[in-house]
Scaffold this active site. Structure first.
Site, PDB file in Angstrom:
ATOM      1  N   ALA A   1     -35.834  22.422  22.084  1.00 41.14           N
ATOM      2  CA  ALA A   1     -36.080  20.950  22.614  1.00 41.14           C
ATOM      3  C   ALA A   1     -37.540  21.109  23.178  1.00 41.14           C
ATOM      4  O   ALA A   1     -38.047  20.168  23.926  1.00 41.14           O
ATOM      5  CB  ALA A   1     -35.355  20.827  23.893  1.00 41.14           C
TER       6      ALA A   1
ATOM      7  N   TYR B   1     -30.227  26.554   3.883  1.00 39.52           N
ATOM      8  CA  TYR B   1     -30.268  25.695   4.957  1.00 39.52           C
ATOM      9  C   TYR B   1     -29.265  24.791   4.696  1.00 39.52           C
ATOM     10  O   TYR B   1     -28.540  24.276   5.581  1.00 39.52           O
ATOM     11  CB  TYR B   1     -31.580  24.993   4.737  1.00 39.52           C
ATOM     12  CG  TYR B   1     -31.759  23.974   5.764  1.00 39.52           C
ATOM     13  CD1 TYR B   1     -31.935  24.068   7.166  1.00 39.52           C
ATOM     14  CD2 TYR B   1     -31.522  22.468   5.444  1.00 39.52           C
ATOM     15  CE1 TYR B   1     -32.232  23.244   7.999  1.00 39.52           C
ATOM     16  CE2 TYR B   1     -31.773  21.547   6.520  1.00 39.52           C
ATOM     17  CZ  TYR B   1     -32.246  21.992   7.606  1.00 39.52           C
ATOM     18  OH  TYR B   1     -32.306  20.744   8.401  1.00 39.52           O
TER      19      TYR B   1
ATOM     20  N   LYS C   1     -25.883  23.979   6.936  1.00 44.16           N
ATOM     21  CA  LYS C   1     -25.639  22.610   7.610  1.00 44.16           C
ATOM     22  C   LYS C   1     -24.226  22.107   7.208  1.00 44.16           C
ATOM     23  O   LYS C   1     -23.957  21.333   7.881  1.00 44.16           O
ATOM     24  CB  LYS C   1     -26.808  21.564   7.166  1.00 44.16           C
ATOM     25  CG  LYS C   1     -28.084  21.885   7.944  1.00 44.16           C
ATOM     26  CD  LYS C   1     -28.086  21.914   9.410  1.00 44.16           C
ATOM     27  CE  LYS C   1     -29.423  21.841  10.116  1.00 44.16           C
ATOM     28  NZ  LYS C   1     -29.158  22.128  11.319  1.00 44.16           N
TER      29      LYS C   1
HETATM   30  P1  NAP Z   1     -39.030  21.297  14.538  1.00 45.87           P
HETATM   31  O1  NAP Z   1     -39.808  20.439  15.050  1.00 45.87           O
HETATM   32  O2  NAP Z   1     -39.356  22.264  13.934  1.00 45.87           O
HETATM   33  O3  NAP Z   1     -38.139  22.158  16.019  1.00 45.87           O
HETATM   34  C1  NAP Z   1     -37.340  22.948  16.099  1.00 45.87           C
HETATM   35  C2  NAP Z   1     -37.373  23.779  17.180  1.00 45.87           C
HETATM   36  O4  NAP Z   1     -36.437  24.776  17.303  1.00 45.87           O
HETATM   37  C3  NAP Z   1     -38.748  24.243  17.501  1.00 45.87           C
HETATM   38  O5  NAP Z   1     -39.363  24.350  18.705  1.00 45.87           O
HETATM   39  C4  NAP Z   1     -38.354  25.835  17.282  1.00 45.87           C
HETATM   40  O6  NAP Z   1     -39.251  26.703  17.944  1.00 45.87           O
HETATM   41  C5  NAP Z   1     -36.986  25.916  17.825  1.00 45.87           C
HETATM   42  N1  NAP Z   1     -36.274  27.129  17.231  1.00 45.87           N
HETATM   43  C6  NAP Z   1     -36.583  27.787  16.191  1.00 45.87           C
HETATM   44  N2  NAP Z   1     -35.678  28.976  16.155  1.00 45.87           N
HETATM   45  C7  NAP Z   1     -35.236  28.949  17.359  1.00 45.87           C
HETATM   46  C8  NAP Z   1     -34.224  29.896  17.787  1.00 45.87           C
HETATM   47  N3  NAP Z   1     -33.966  31.151  17.370  1.00 45.87           N
HETATM   48  N4  NAP Z   1     -33.859  29.710  19.399  1.00 45.87           N
HETATM   49  C9  NAP Z   1     -34.316  28.741  20.026  1.00 45.87           C
HETATM   50  N5  NAP Z   1     -35.371  27.747  19.530  1.00 45.87           N
HETATM   51  C10 NAP Z   1     -35.447  27.932  18.283  1.00 45.87           C
HETATM   52  O7  NAP Z   1     -37.446  20.720  14.023  1.00 45.87           O
HETATM   53  P2  NAP Z   1     -36.860  19.201  13.850  1.00 45.87           P
HETATM   54  O8  NAP Z   1     -37.280  18.508  12.855  1.00 45.87           O
HETATM   55  O9  NAP Z   1     -37.058  18.542  15.226  1.00 45.87           O
HETATM   56  O10 NAP Z   1     -35.336  19.655  13.802  1.00 45.87           O
HETATM   57  C11 NAP Z   1     -34.039  19.861  14.905  1.00 45.87           C
HETATM   58  C12 NAP Z   1     -33.027  19.924  14.145  1.00 45.87           C
HETATM   59  O11 NAP Z   1     -32.709  18.793  13.388  1.00 45.87           O
HETATM   60  C13 NAP Z   1     -32.803  21.186  13.205  1.00 45.87           C
HETATM   61  O12 NAP Z   1     -31.749  21.692  13.454  1.00 45.87           O
HETATM   62  C14 NAP Z   1     -32.947  20.601  11.895  1.00 45.87           C
HETATM   63  O13 NAP Z   1     -32.519  21.552  10.914  1.00 45.87           O
HETATM   64  C15 NAP Z   1     -32.447  19.264  12.054  1.00 45.87           C
HETATM   65  N6  NAP Z   1     -32.818  18.331  11.065  1.00 45.87           N
HETATM   66  C16 NAP Z   1     -34.139  17.977  10.845  1.00 45.87           C
HETATM   67  C17 NAP Z   1     -34.510  17.084   9.953  1.00 45.87           C
HETATM   68  C18 NAP Z   1     -35.981  16.589   9.615  1.00 45.87           C
HETATM   69  O14 NAP Z   1     -36.093  15.868   9.042  1.00 45.87           O
HETATM   70  N7  NAP Z   1     -36.723  16.761  10.685  1.00 45.87           N
HETATM   71  C19 NAP Z   1     -33.536  16.444   9.015  1.00 45.87           C
HETATM   72  C20 NAP Z   1     -32.153  17.113   9.199  1.00 45.87           C
HETATM   73  C21 NAP Z   1     -31.879  18.107  10.048  1.00 45.87           C
HETATM   74  P3  NAP Z   1     -40.551  27.270  17.085  1.00 45.87           P
HETATM   75  O15 NAP Z   1     -41.485  26.116  16.701  1.00 45.87           O
HETATM   76  O16 NAP Z   1     -41.159  28.118  18.193  1.00 45.87           O
HETATM   77  O17 NAP Z   1     -40.255  28.068  15.853  1.00 45.87           O
END
Ligand code: NAP
Length: 249
Positions: free
Chosen positions: A10, A150, A154
């Site tokens: 978050a 991935y 998912k």
């Molecule tokens: P993001 O901007 O990369 O944010 C993800 C966050 O999770 C980052 O702050 C990251 O920290 C943290 N994280 C990674 N590994 C972790 C761990 N082992 N323990 C605790 N925190 C951890 O990603 P987002 O785009 O917001 O995505 C959020 C979720 O939605 C994910 O599950 C992603 O797969 C899913 N999603 C995203 C999209 C999209 O288009 N963006 C589409 C479909 C699904 P660090 O930055 O320090 O690594």
């Protein structure tokens, strides 16, 4: 009654928008990410809006760290009865170039992480006789080039969610998944870099393929999570909601 929500990953992106939205909905919010200092911006924004929040660090894939984080939430903010398993990483590559480490890292964060966090939180939900679990899946669960790891994780999240719905429903706990399409976050910036195109080029090309004519913003996903966490969604259990600007199946 003020309830406590725990949102993983978050510090930024979808997780940060979700934490802010749940705070606006009246939850106290535990903001968890890999580094506590990275959570401060989200926590400050929640407090500035009059909410109550706590910054926490944990690797969700680490058994002891996940349990310790949940214990800290119980002590400092109240037992978490809402859990949003949002933390995620990408380690994209075509299958022939994908390493064991690419595979294991993705499974560790998405699947092991969701499992460990949910196992630690469900005890408090069962005790409360009420709970909401929302897991972040993805349109990639339907299969996506360069994402064998991935997409598998998912899709696994969807099976996990439906199983939680069966096991925990009798305790007043619902489990649902949100499967986002293309959402403008740092994760998408990483993908653009890997493809050797600019973020703007990537977004423009993606928007052309999306029926509503734009890419998603983190708040689009936070709105869906908010619904699943609401009292009103108590009879919605084990569902996967694609939030992608168009139909997916
Ligand atoms: P993001 O901007 O990369 O944010 C993800 C966050 O999770 C980052 O702050 C990251 O920290 C943290 N994280 C990674 N590994 C972790 C761990 N082992 N323990 C605790 N925190 C951890 O990603 P987002 O785009 O917001 O995505 C959020 C979720 O939605 C994910 O599950 C992603 O797969 C899913 N999603 C995203 C999209 C999209 O288009 N963006 C589409 C479909 C699904 P660090 O930055 O320090 O690594």
């Amino acid at each position: 009654m003020t309830r406590t929500a725990l949102v993983t990953g978050a510090a930024r992106g979808i997780g940060a928008a979700t934490a802010l939205r749940l705070a606006a909905d009246g939850f106290r919010v535990a903001v968890l990410d890999l580094r506590e200092q990275d959570c401060e911006e989200t926590v400050d924004a929640i407090r500035a809006a009059g909410g109550d929040a706590l910054a926490l660090d944990a690797d969700v894939g680490d058994t002891d760290a996940a349990a310790a984080a949940v214990a800290r939430v119980v002590d400092e903010l109240g037992a978490p009865t809402v859990l949003v398993n949002n933390a995620g990483i990408l380690r994209d590559n075509l299958l022939f170039k994908m390493t064991e480490n690419d595979w294991d890292s993705v499974m560790s964060v998405h699947l092991r992480g969701a499992f460990l966090m949910t196992r630690a939180v469900q005890k408090h939900q069962v005790e409360a006789g009420w709970g909401r679990i929302v897991n972040l899946s993805s349109t990639s669960a339907l299969g996506n080039r360069g994402q064998a790891n991935y997409a598998t994780a998912k899709a696994g999240i969807q099976g996990f969610t439906k199983t939680l719905a069966f096991e925990l429903g009798r305790y007043g706990i619902t489990a649902n998944a949100v499967a986002p399409g293309f959402i403008g976050t740092d994760m998408i910036r990483q993908t653009a870099e890997r493809m050797h195109i600019t973020y703007e080029q990537f977004v423009e090309a993606a928007a052309k393929e999306i029926p509503v004519g734009r890419i998603g913003v983190p708040e689009d996903i936070a709105n869906a999570v908010s619904f699943f966490c609401s009292e009103a969604a108590g009879f919605v259990n084990g569902q996967v909601l694609y939030v992608a600007g168009g139909p997916k199946a």
